[in-house]
Design a protein around this motif. Structure first.
Motif, PDB file in Angstrom:
ATOM      1  N   PHE A 282      87.672  50.172  -8.192  1.00 47.00           N
ATOM      2  CA  PHE A 282      87.344  50.035  -6.772  1.00 47.00           C
ATOM      3  C   PHE A 282      87.278  48.585  -6.297  1.00 47.00           C
ATOM      4  O   PHE A 282      86.851  48.325  -5.172  1.00 47.00           O
ATOM      5  N   ARG A 283      87.717  47.644  -7.117  1.00 49.64           N
ATOM      6  CA  ARG A 283      87.718  46.231  -6.734  1.00 49.64           C
ATOM      7  C   ARG A 283      88.445  45.989  -5.404  1.00 49.64           C
ATOM      8  O   ARG A 283      87.964  45.219  -4.572  1.00 49.64           O
ATOM      9  N   PRO A 284      89.600  46.639  -5.148  1.00 48.58           N
ATOM     10  CA  PRO A 284      90.276  46.423  -3.857  1.00 48.58           C
ATOM     11  C   PRO A 284      89.405  46.788  -2.649  1.00 48.58           C
ATOM     12  O   PRO A 284      89.553  46.188  -1.586  1.00 48.58           O
ATOM     13  N   LEU A 285      88.495  47.726  -2.802  1.00 49.05           N
ATOM     14  CA  LEU A 285      87.580  48.050  -1.702  1.00 49.05           C
ATOM     15  C   LEU A 285      86.497  46.993  -1.581  1.00 49.05           C
ATOM     16  O   LEU A 285      86.090  46.631  -0.474  1.00 49.05           O
ATOM     17  N   ARG A 286      86.032  46.491  -2.714  1.00 50.55           N
ATOM     18  CA  ARG A 286      84.972  45.468  -2.702  1.00 50.55           C
ATOM     19  C   ARG A 286      85.459  44.166  -2.087  1.00 50.55           C
ATOM     20  O   ARG A 286      84.750  43.541  -1.308  1.00 50.55           O
ATOM     21  N   ASP A 287      86.674  43.757  -2.463  1.00 44.11           N
ATOM     22  CA  ASP A 287      87.150  42.455  -1.979  1.00 44.11           C
ATOM     23  C   ASP A 287      87.899  42.539  -0.648  1.00 44.11           C
ATOM     24  O   ASP A 287      88.349  41.532  -0.125  1.00 44.11           O
ATOM     25  N   GLY A 288      88.057  43.750  -0.102  1.00 43.44           N
ATOM     26  CA  GLY A 288      88.687  43.903   1.207  1.00 43.44           C
ATOM     27  C   GLY A 288      90.202  44.017   1.173  1.00 43.44           C
ATOM     28  O   GLY A 288      90.823  44.102   2.230  1.00 43.44           O
ATOM     29  N   THR A 289      90.805  43.996  -0.009  1.00 44.15           N
ATOM     30  CA  THR A 289      92.258  44.163  -0.111  1.00 44.15           C
ATOM     31  C   THR A 289      92.673  45.488   0.522  1.00 44.15           C
ATOM     32  O   THR A 289      93.681  45.571   1.212  1.00 44.15           O
ATOM     33  N   VAL A 290      91.892  46.524   0.267  1.00 47.23           N
ATOM     34  CA  VAL A 290      92.085  47.830   0.908  1.00 47.23           C
ATOM     35  C   VAL A 290      90.912  48.010   1.864  1.00 47.23           C
ATOM     36  O   VAL A 290      89.756  47.967   1.443  1.00 47.23           O
ATOM     37  N   PRO A 291      91.192  48.179   3.159  1.00 45.18           N
ATOM     38  CA  PRO A 291      90.079  48.332   4.107  1.00 45.18           C
ATOM     39  C   PRO A 291      89.304  49.619   3.861  1.00 45.18           C
ATOM     40  O   PRO A 291      89.886  50.699   3.822  1.00 45.18           O
ATOM     41  N   PHE A 292      88.008  49.479   3.690  1.00 38.52           N
ATOM     42  CA  PHE A 292      87.153  50.642   3.457  1.00 38.52           C
ATOM     43  C   PHE A 292      87.265  51.647   4.602  1.00 38.52           C
ATOM     44  O   PHE A 292      87.214  52.859   4.390  1.00 38.52           O
ATOM     45  N   GLU A 293      87.446  51.152   5.813  1.00 38.84           N
ATOM     46  CA  GLU A 293      87.505  51.992   7.008  1.00 38.84           C
ATOM     47  C   GLU A 293      88.687  52.957   7.004  1.00 38.84           C
ATOM     48  O   GLU A 293      88.737  53.881   7.806  1.00 38.84           O
ATOM     49  N   SER A 294      89.647  52.768   6.104  1.00 42.53           N
ATOM     50  CA  SER A 294      90.803  53.661   6.050  1.00 42.53           C
ATOM     51  C   SER A 294      90.538  54.896   5.194  1.00 42.53           C
ATOM     52  O   SER A 294      91.461  55.627   4.836  1.00 42.53           O
ATOM     53  N   VAL A 295      89.288  55.168   4.890  1.00 46.99           N
ATOM     54  CA  VAL A 295      88.917  56.328   4.090  1.00 46.99           C
ATOM     55  C   VAL A 295      89.365  57.615   4.786  1.00 46.99           C
ATOM     56  O   VAL A 295      89.351  57.716   6.003  1.00 46.99           O
ATOM     57  N   GLU A 296      89.788  58.579   3.988  1.00 45.15           N
ATOM     58  CA  GLU A 296      90.226  59.866   4.512  1.00 45.15           C
ATOM     59  C   GLU A 296      89.920  60.963   3.493  1.00 45.15           C
ATOM     60  O   GLU A 296      89.538  60.676   2.361  1.00 45.15           O
ATOM     61  N   ILE A 297      90.096  62.195   3.925  1.00 45.33           N
ATOM     62  CA  ILE A 297      89.886  63.334   3.031  1.00 45.33           C
ATOM     63  C   ILE A 297      91.086  63.443   2.102  1.00 45.33           C
ATOM     64  O   ILE A 297      92.232  63.399   2.538  1.00 45.33           O
ATOM     65  N   GLY A 298      90.819  63.592   0.812  1.00 47.56           N
ATOM     66  CA  GLY A 298      91.879  63.773  -0.163  1.00 47.56           C
ATOM     67  C   GLY A 298      92.406  65.199  -0.144  1.00 47.56           C
ATOM     68  O   GLY A 298      91.994  66.024   0.669  1.00 47.56           O
ATOM     69  N   GLU A 299      93.274  65.492  -1.069  1.00 52.43           N
ATOM     70  CA  GLU A 299      93.930  66.790  -1.133  1.00 52.43           C
ATOM     71  C   GLU A 299      92.921  67.941  -1.202  1.00 52.43           C
ATOM     72  O   GLU A 299      92.040  67.953  -2.056  1.00 52.43           O
ATOM     73  N   ARG A 300      93.045  68.866  -0.282  1.00 52.37           N
ATOM     74  CA  ARG A 300      92.209  70.074  -0.193  1.00 52.37           C
ATOM     75  C   ARG A 300      90.711  69.793  -0.082  1.00 52.37           C
ATOM     76  O   ARG A 300      89.888  70.611  -0.463  1.00 52.37           O
ATOM     77  N   GLY A 301      90.339  68.606   0.384  1.00 46.55           N
ATOM     78  CA  GLY A 301      88.929  68.285   0.573  1.00 46.55           C
ATOM     79  C   GLY A 301      88.158  68.031  -0.706  1.00 46.55           C
ATOM     80  O   GLY A 301      86.939  67.988  -0.708  1.00 46.55           O
ATOM     81  N   ALA A 302      88.872  67.852  -1.815  1.00 49.86           N
ATOM     82  CA  ALA A 302      88.223  67.690  -3.112  1.00 49.86           C
ATOM     83  C   ALA A 302      87.783  66.260  -3.393  1.00 49.86           C
ATOM     84  O   ALA A 302      87.110  66.014  -4.391  1.00 49.86           O
ATOM     85  N   ALA A 303      88.160  65.312  -2.526  1.00 49.75           N
ATOM     86  CA  ALA A 303      87.829  63.908  -2.791  1.00 49.75           C
ATOM     87  C   ALA A 303      87.956  63.078  -1.517  1.00 49.75           C
ATOM     88  O   ALA A 303      88.558  63.507  -0.533  1.00 49.75           O
ATOM     89  N   LEU A 304      87.382  61.882  -1.585  1.00 51.79           N
ATOM     90  CA  LEU A 304      87.645  60.854  -0.584  1.00 51.79           C
ATOM     91  C   LEU A 304      88.783  60.014  -1.134  1.00 51.79           C
ATOM     92  O   LEU A 304      88.849  59.772  -2.337  1.00 51.79           O
ATOM     93  N   ALA A 305      89.682  59.591  -0.258  1.00 49.35           N
ATOM     94  CA  ALA A 305      90.845  58.837  -0.718  1.00 49.35           C
ATOM     95  C   ALA A 305      91.173  57.737   0.281  1.00 49.35           C
ATOM     96  O   ALA A 305      90.682  57.728   1.414  1.00 49.35           O
ATOM     97  N   TRP A 306      92.016  56.824  -0.176  1.00 47.63           N
ATOM     98  CA  TRP A 306      92.523  55.751   0.673  1.00 47.63           C
ATOM     99  C   TRP A 306      94.037  55.813   0.579  1.00 47.63           C
ATOM    100  O   TRP A 306      94.608  55.656  -0.525  1.00 47.63           O
ATOM    101  N   ALA A 307      94.705  56.062   1.706  1.00 44.94           N
ATOM    102  CA  ALA A 307      96.155  56.292   1.750  1.00 44.94           C
ATOM    103  C   ALA A 307      96.921  55.167   1.074  1.00 44.94           C
ATOM    104  O   ALA A 307      96.614  53.983   1.245  1.00 44.94           O
ATOM    105  N   GLY A 308      97.901  55.560   0.286  1.00 44.99           N
ATOM    106  CA  GLY A 308      98.742  54.587  -0.395  1.00 44.99           C
ATOM    107  C   GLY A 308      98.125  54.018  -1.666  1.00 44.99           C
ATOM    108  O   GLY A 308      98.717  53.151  -2.302  1.00 44.99           O
ATOM    109  N   HIS A 309      96.956  54.463  -2.014  1.00 44.54           N
ATOM    110  CA  HIS A 309      96.258  53.965  -3.200  1.00 44.54           C
ATOM    111  C   HIS A 309      95.739  55.158  -4.007  1.00 44.54           C
ATOM    112  O   HIS A 309      94.547  55.500  -3.941  1.00 44.54           O
TER     113      HIS A 309
END
Length: 170
Positions: free
Chosen positions: A56-83
């Motif tokens: 999760f380092r990319p979320l900590r350092d801002g490489t991947v914006p935390f705000e881009s969080v979305e529902i993963g496949e079938r609601g089984a997880a939180l995910a970040w598109a393209g990662h």
């Protein structure tokens, strides 16, 4: 047994219906579609997971914006598109949600265990004034919520139960 019968073993796994950033760092607002918290909307601090694992380092350092969080496949997880490596399972999110406490939950804890403000302060190792704030308006820190969860299991145990006796006058 026919091929269309469904066999259920254990509790239903959690499934997320919606997710949105909650305005605080690493915190999301989630609504549950299935599981023990179905229909509830919780504000969940994901920091304990995000700051524990290297992935999760990319979320900590801002490489991947935390705000881009979305529902993963079938609601089984939180995910970040393209990662695809950045996923937090719904079970982990549910566990974190269970470790949070609202002011209403805290007031119910006090009432359920028949604790005065002074007794609760003594058991939690905090000032009486903080207990009063937590019962009304102030956000309850995770460590206090976890301590209350522990005390819920210990308060009814007497000295012969392997626990310690807890009284209202403590």
């Amino acid at each position: 047994m026919s091929g269309t019968e469904i066999v259920t073993v254990g509790r239903r796994l959690p499934k997320l219906a919606t997710v949105a950033p909650a305005g605080k760092p690493f915190t999301v607002s989630v609504t549950w579609a299935e599981g023990e918290r179905v229909g509830r909307t919780d504000s969940v601090d994901l920091a304990p997971v995000i700051f524990t694992f290297k992935v999760f380092r990319p979320l900590r350092d801002g490489t991947v914006p935390f705000e881009s969080v979305e529902i993963g496949e079938r609601g089984a997880a939180l995910a970040w598109a393209g990662h695809p490596d950045l996923e937090i399972g719904a079970e982990s999110v549910e566990e974190l949600a269970a470790e949070t406490m609202t002011n209403h939950d805290f007031a119910a804890f006090l009432k359920r265990n028949r604790l005065t403000l002074d007794a609760a302060a003594a058991h939690l190792g905090i000032a009486r004034r903080l207990v009063a704030y937590y019962a009304k308006e102030r956000e309850i820190p995770r460590h206090i919520a976890l301590a209350c969860r522990y005390l819920d299991g210990e308060i009814d145990k007497g000295p012969g139960d392997g626990g310690r006796a807890v009284s209202e006058a403590a």
